[in-house]
Design a protein around this motif. Structure first.
Motif, PDB file in Angstrom:
ATOM      1  N   ILE A   1       0.826  -1.201   0.000  1.00 46.15           N
ATOM      2  CA  ILE A   1       0.000   0.000   0.000  1.00 46.15           C
ATOM      3  C   ILE A   1       0.864   1.256   0.000  1.00 46.15           C
ATOM      4  N   GLY A   2       1.955   1.221   0.769  1.00 47.94           N
ATOM      5  CA  GLY A   2       2.783   2.412   0.902  1.00 47.94           C
ATOM      6  C   GLY A   2       3.771   2.643  -0.231  1.00 47.94           C
TER       7      GLY A   2
ATOM      8  N   ILE B   1       8.685   1.171   6.944  1.00 52.20           N
ATOM      9  CA  ILE B   1       9.867   1.955   7.315  1.00 52.20           C
ATOM     10  C   ILE B   1      11.133   1.212   6.902  1.00 52.20           C
ATOM     11  N   ALA B   2      11.196  -0.097   7.228  1.00 56.67           N
ATOM     12  CA  ALA B   2      12.375  -0.894   6.876  1.00 56.67           C
ATOM     13  C   ALA B   2      12.526  -1.015   5.362  1.00 56.67           C
ATOM     14  N   PHE B   3      11.410  -1.217   4.670  1.00 57.09           N
ATOM     15  CA  PHE B   3      11.447  -1.333   3.208  1.00 57.09           C
ATOM     16  C   PHE B   3      12.017  -0.053   2.601  1.00 57.09           C
ATOM     17  N   GLY B   4      11.539   1.086   3.067  1.00 54.95           N
ATOM     18  CA  GLY B   4      12.044   2.360   2.561  1.00 54.95           C
ATOM     19  C   GLY B   4      13.506   2.575   2.875  1.00 54.95           C
ATOM     20  N   ALA B   5      13.917   2.152   4.091  1.00 59.75           N
ATOM     21  CA  ALA B   5      15.320   2.314   4.478  1.00 59.75           C
ATOM     22  C   ALA B   5      16.235   1.462   3.601  1.00 59.75           C
TER      23      ALA B   5
ATOM     24  N   ALA C   1      20.330   1.121  -0.526  1.00 59.56           N
ATOM     25  CA  ALA C   1      20.859   0.424  -1.698  1.00 59.56           C
ATOM     26  C   ALA C   1      20.690   1.219  -2.987  1.00 59.56           C
ATOM     27  N   ASP C   2      19.861   2.286  -2.929  1.00 56.46           N
ATOM     28  CA  ASP C   2      19.515   3.055  -4.117  1.00 56.46           C
ATOM     29  C   ASP C   2      18.997   2.139  -5.224  1.00 56.46           C
TER      30      ASP C   2
ATOM     31  N   ALA D   1      15.216  -4.477  -1.492  1.00 55.92           N
ATOM     32  CA  ALA D   1      13.980  -4.297  -0.731  1.00 55.92           C
ATOM     33  C   ALA D   1      12.946  -5.355  -1.112  1.00 55.92           C
ATOM     34  N   LEU D   2      12.802  -5.638  -2.407  1.00 54.59           N
ATOM     35  CA  LEU D   2      11.845  -6.657  -2.846  1.00 54.59           C
ATOM     36  C   LEU D   2      12.302  -8.049  -2.451  1.00 54.59           C
TER      37      LEU D   2
END
Length: 397
Positions: free
Chosen positions: A236-237, A358-362, A367-368, A373-374
């Motif tokens: 969702i985010g 939050i962790a996903f965004g971090a 890693a840019d 993240a996925l």
């Protein structure tokens, strides 16, 4: 040992059953749309009130943190004061929060968000107890119906928020505040349940229950709840941002986010029909988790086919949610136990879910790249698959 939730006697007429079910469904309709309608108008809010990015992030994370912190106290309150009564007060608080959030003030924006974020988990935590008590032979079916209602209205909310904000003078405030009409309707239908539930406030003849912190099965249900919520709220985010970076337009990304939520309705209809025939839910819960993981991997390796992967991820997410909600009743021995397990699972589960975006965004920022993240999101879904094999066993606490 604490008093059980005070629930009314079983309905004795078809009219009372219909009235109760309508009240449950309207209450469920209010549990997600106040949150899913925010994302599409975040840019409008930022422009209008001048909120920086970090405060916008806080606005999004506040509800999940509130869910986690208030779930166990709300379960205790339900045991002490009566489930119907607490749900009635929660609906009034939700209406107040929706109106306050739309008032012309930054303070009101955050204050209203906090109020509604404490009201919503009352429904999340206590509805499984209502279902366990009044519909003991149709737990998965009723759970699927109210989950479908909750998510269907949530999907509509995310789809119409931006058009309402653009078409009417009230802008984003109207887009967020208009849902108070739905809350008022829920209050009207819940009043009979609220009044009858108050009769048993003394807890005469009540069973006993306590939060099952020492139960391994309860922790397995809790982890399943938390991990499936994490996957949903990460999508969702972050899904629109990922899709935009993959070459989709903002409009197309918004449609795909709506589609991800809408396709889960199929799982809410089919899932209960399958679950009610199963003594154990292990295979169903594990396959649903694998479906989520497959969708995430597909987005990573072939984002151009996002519609296919979001079909898998959406079906998996819907099946996981209806299974998690069913666990609260199926793994409990009685309505009191259902409320206690629900409070524990949703308290810890939503704290896990709050950490996810939050962790996903971090990870994405560090890693840019979206790849790590996925991969991390997929790993969480695979851990969830293993947990499902334990949480889905035909056992009660």
């Amino acid at each position: 040992m604490l008093p059980a939730p005070e629930l009314t006697a079983e309905p004795t007429s078809r009219w009372r059953i219909v009235l109760l079910l309508a009240g449950v469904l309207l209450l469920a309709a209010n549990l997600r749309v106040p949150l899913t309608s925010v994302g599409p108008v975040l840019s409008n809010i930022s422009t209008d009130v001048g909120l920086p990015a970090n405060l916008l992030g806080l606005l999004n994370s506040t509800p999940l943190l509130a869910f986690g912190l208030s779930s166990v106290p709300l379960a205790t309150l339900g045991r002490r004061c009566g489930v119907e009564r607490v749900l009635g007060f929660a609906l009034f608080a939700l209406a107040a929060g929706l109106l306050l959030r739309s008032a012309p003030s930054v303070v009101a924006l955050f204050a209203g968000t906090i109020v509604l974020s404490v009201a919503i988990p009352a429904g999340n935590v206590l509805l499984p107890s209502v279902v366990k008590h009044h519909f003991p032979t149709e737990i998965t079916l009723i759970t699927g119906i109210y989950a479908a209602t909750m998510s269907g209205v949530a999907a509509i909310g995310s789809g119409v928020a931006a058009p309402i904000a653009a078409a009417f003078a009230g802008g984003w405030r109207l887009a967020l505040g208009c849902w108070v009409v739905l809350t008022v309707l829920a209050i009207a239908l819940w009043i009979p349940q609220w009044r009858s539930g108050a009769v048993q406030a003394a807890g005469i003849g009540a069973a006993t229950a306590r939060t099952p912190w020492r139960s391994a099965l309860a922790w397995q249900v809790t982890l399943f709840m938390g991990l499936q919520s994490l996957g949903f709220y990460v999508c969702i985010g972050w899904l629109p941002s990922f899709l935009t970076s993959a070459g989709y337009t903002a409009v197309h990304s918004g449609f795909l986010l709506f589609y991800y939520q809408a396709v889960s309705l199929i799982a809410y209809v089919v899932g209960p029909l399958l679950l009610r025939k199963m003594r154990s839910q292990r295979a169903f819960a594990a396959l649903a988790s694998v479906s989520c993981a497959t969708g995430y991997v597909g987005l990573l390796v072939a984002p151009s086919a996002a519609l296919v992967w979001l079909t898998l991820a959406g079906l998996g997410a819907g099946a996981c949610l209806v299974t998690a909600l069913s666990f609260f009743s199926l793994r409990a021995a009685n309505p009191a136990g259902a409320a206690a397990l629900s409070g524990m699972a949703q308290s810890i589960g939503y704290l896990i879910a709050a950490a996810g975006p939050i962790a996903f965004g971090a990870i994405r920022s560090a890693a840019d790249s979206w790849i790590p993240a996925l991969i991390a999101l997929t790993a969480c879904a695979l851990v969830q698959t293993v947990i499902a094999l334990y949480a889905g066993r035909a056992k009660t606490i």
